[in-house]
Design a protein around this motif. Sequence first.
Motif, PDB file in Angstrom:
ATOM      1  N   UNK A   1       0.871  -1.179   0.000  1.00  0.00           N
ATOM      2  CA  UNK A   1       0.000   0.000   0.000  1.00  0.00           C
ATOM      3  C   UNK A   1       0.903   1.223   0.000  1.00  0.00           C
ATOM      4  N   UNK A   2       0.814   2.018  -1.053  1.00  0.00           N
ATOM      5  CA  UNK A   2       1.772   3.105  -1.263  1.00  0.00           C
ATOM      6  C   UNK A   2       1.042   4.387  -1.655  1.00  0.00           C
ATOM      7  N   UNK A   3       1.853   5.407  -1.855  1.00  0.00           N
ATOM      8  CA  UNK A   3       1.339   6.712  -2.259  1.00  0.00           C
ATOM      9  C   UNK A   3       0.440   6.600  -3.491  1.00  0.00           C
TER      10      UNK A   3
ATOM     11  N   UNK B   1       0.667   9.305   1.834  1.00  0.00           N
ATOM     12  CA  UNK B   1       0.095   9.933   0.644  1.00  0.00           C
ATOM     13  C   UNK B   1      -0.953   9.098  -0.055  1.00  0.00           C
ATOM     14  N   UNK B   2      -1.580   8.153   0.674  1.00  0.00           N
ATOM     15  CA  UNK B   2      -2.687   7.376   0.120  1.00  0.00           C
ATOM     16  C   UNK B   2      -4.010   8.047   0.491  1.00  0.00           C
ATOM     17  N   UNK B   3      -5.057   7.710  -0.242  1.00  0.00           N
ATOM     18  CA  UNK B   3      -6.373   8.300   0.002  1.00  0.00           C
ATOM     19  C   UNK B   3      -7.247   7.320   0.771  1.00  0.00           C
ATOM     20  N   UNK B   4      -7.796   7.786   1.874  1.00  0.00           N
ATOM     21  CA  UNK B   4      -8.680   6.976   2.712  1.00  0.00           C
ATOM     22  C   UNK B   4     -10.061   6.859   2.066  1.00  0.00           C
ATOM     23  N   UNK B   5     -10.611   5.631   2.081  1.00  0.00           N
ATOM     24  CA  UNK B   5     -12.008   5.411   1.692  1.00  0.00           C
ATOM     25  C   UNK B   5     -12.704   4.793   2.904  1.00  0.00           C
ATOM     26  N   UNK B   6     -13.296   5.623   3.773  1.00  0.00           N
ATOM     27  CA  UNK B   6     -13.950   5.077   4.968  1.00  0.00           C
ATOM     28  C   UNK B   6     -15.245   4.364   4.600  1.00  0.00           C
ATOM     29  N   UNK B   7     -15.402   3.126   5.079  1.00  0.00           N
ATOM     30  CA  UNK B   7     -16.542   2.292   4.712  1.00  0.00           C
ATOM     31  C   UNK B   7     -17.441   2.072   5.920  1.00  0.00           C
ATOM     32  N   UNK B   8     -18.725   2.150   5.678  1.00  0.00           N
ATOM     33  CA  UNK B   8     -19.733   1.987   6.727  1.00  0.00           C
ATOM     34  C   UNK B   8     -19.767   0.532   7.185  1.00  0.00           C
ATOM     35  N   UNK B   9     -19.543   0.306   8.470  1.00  0.00           N
ATOM     36  CA  UNK B   9     -19.486  -1.056   9.007  1.00  0.00           C
ATOM     37  C   UNK B   9     -20.841  -1.749   9.011  1.00  0.00           C
TER      38      UNK B   9
END
Length: 505
Positions: free
Chosen positions: A52-54, A79-87
Amino acid sequence: MHGFESTNDWLKERTSLSPKLTALFIDGQSWTFEQLDLLATRFCHYLHENKIVRGNHVGMLMPNSLPAVCCIFALARIGATLVPLNTRLTPQELGWQIGFAGCSGILSTTGIDERVVAATLGQTLVRSLPHSAAEFEAMLAHYPTRFEPEVQENPKSPQAIAFTSGTTGFPKGVIISYANHFWSAFGSAERLGTRPDDRWLACLPLYHVGGLAVLFRSCLYGTAVVLQDGFDAQGVLDSLRDEAVTLVSLVPTMLGRLLQAGLSRANAPSLRLILLGGASAPPRLLVEAAEANLPIAVTYGLTETTSQVATMEPDRVLLKPGSAGKPLTLATIAIVDDGGRDLPHDTPGEIVVSGPMVMGGYYNDPVATTEKLHDGHLHTGDIGYLDEEDDLWVLDRRSDLIVSGGENVYPAEVERILQEYPGVSQVCVVGLPHPEWGQQVTAIIVPRDPDRFDKGDLLTFSRTRLAGFKQPKAIFIVDQLPQTGSGKVNRRSVAELMASRLAAA
């Protein structure tokens, strides 16, 4: 806050300024910024070890926990983009969001990862982390304590792709930048103030922009977060009483439950502010909170504006119950008609927001972006008006508008009136199909005491307060109302449920 506007790694910047300050409390355990920074550094090595990288989009499917906090800060560092997922999503829903956002990896915790595997069918890297803080720290113990990111920092780069709740249709991925977070935090601090001893209780999920904002703001301010895994009334009461909490973000249903459980200023001795948003606050709820001597700040915000964008201060809330107050510093709110022309005071129209806290657009959806964003002005789809003092009043979402017999009915207005009836605990108003009027106003009610609730008395009560065309033509009694993951009543689910009931009948 000087210096933070030019960096994406707020945890590193805060640690350099105040390493020994407490950053985080979870279940009685605490971590300083220095300790949290070390964990985030080690987690960066874990991420690189797992490719998992930039530039990657990385899904996070976790309850509020130490691993989730470290995930958020470590992804920012590399420098990665978070994608928060609904549990709370099903595997099918998760699979769609993961695929749509282009996630190259998913970070989950034990007990949830099975759903992710089912959702992705083995097409995406899934890594399961320990849920407990002790096991998570032990897992990271052997990783190096220094990390040099390869990232060229740009505050306008995306921090997250946060999906909307989907209550008005298919979820959209809102692109939130570090600059959006910074200016949202700046405006909030200007309106509400900050104190060195502030402790912000976060019981909203970190996949919700309201929870995410608490984490970033506290890092920016140099204050502490008291993190809880979801909303539990007794757990919140205990924390307000015992953990010197000064701030808490709630939605109206949460506040109602806390008041029923006995919340008052007397058992929340350090509390200086409750930020109340996410849905319209019934005036009766605000009166009950005032009687309990609780300081309420009513807010209005969206995922697209990185949380709050207007706020009514506690000393003005009861003067204008129902108003969300004035826009925050650097935010501008206008009310426009269908042609985009500004409307005069006290005239309902679409709420349009502009300012540096407004999103950059919807991910992979140029059509929706073009529809919503015009030269930096966000057309929210919400209906409201500005009064003579430029305080904002939010009436409803345009998509929730009920047109009955040619008359416009705003569900939130009807709900506010029905909530004033003593026998009503919760209410949701929707428009259901009607052969003559097009739609009929329908109220779905959770009564305080089902055995003593009288529909006729409620209608008598509402007739003196609502015009005839706004009166509920049908009333349904239910035990509970479906909610979104952020605690708001899911109006769309209620409408679908009632429509199916009527069709069956």
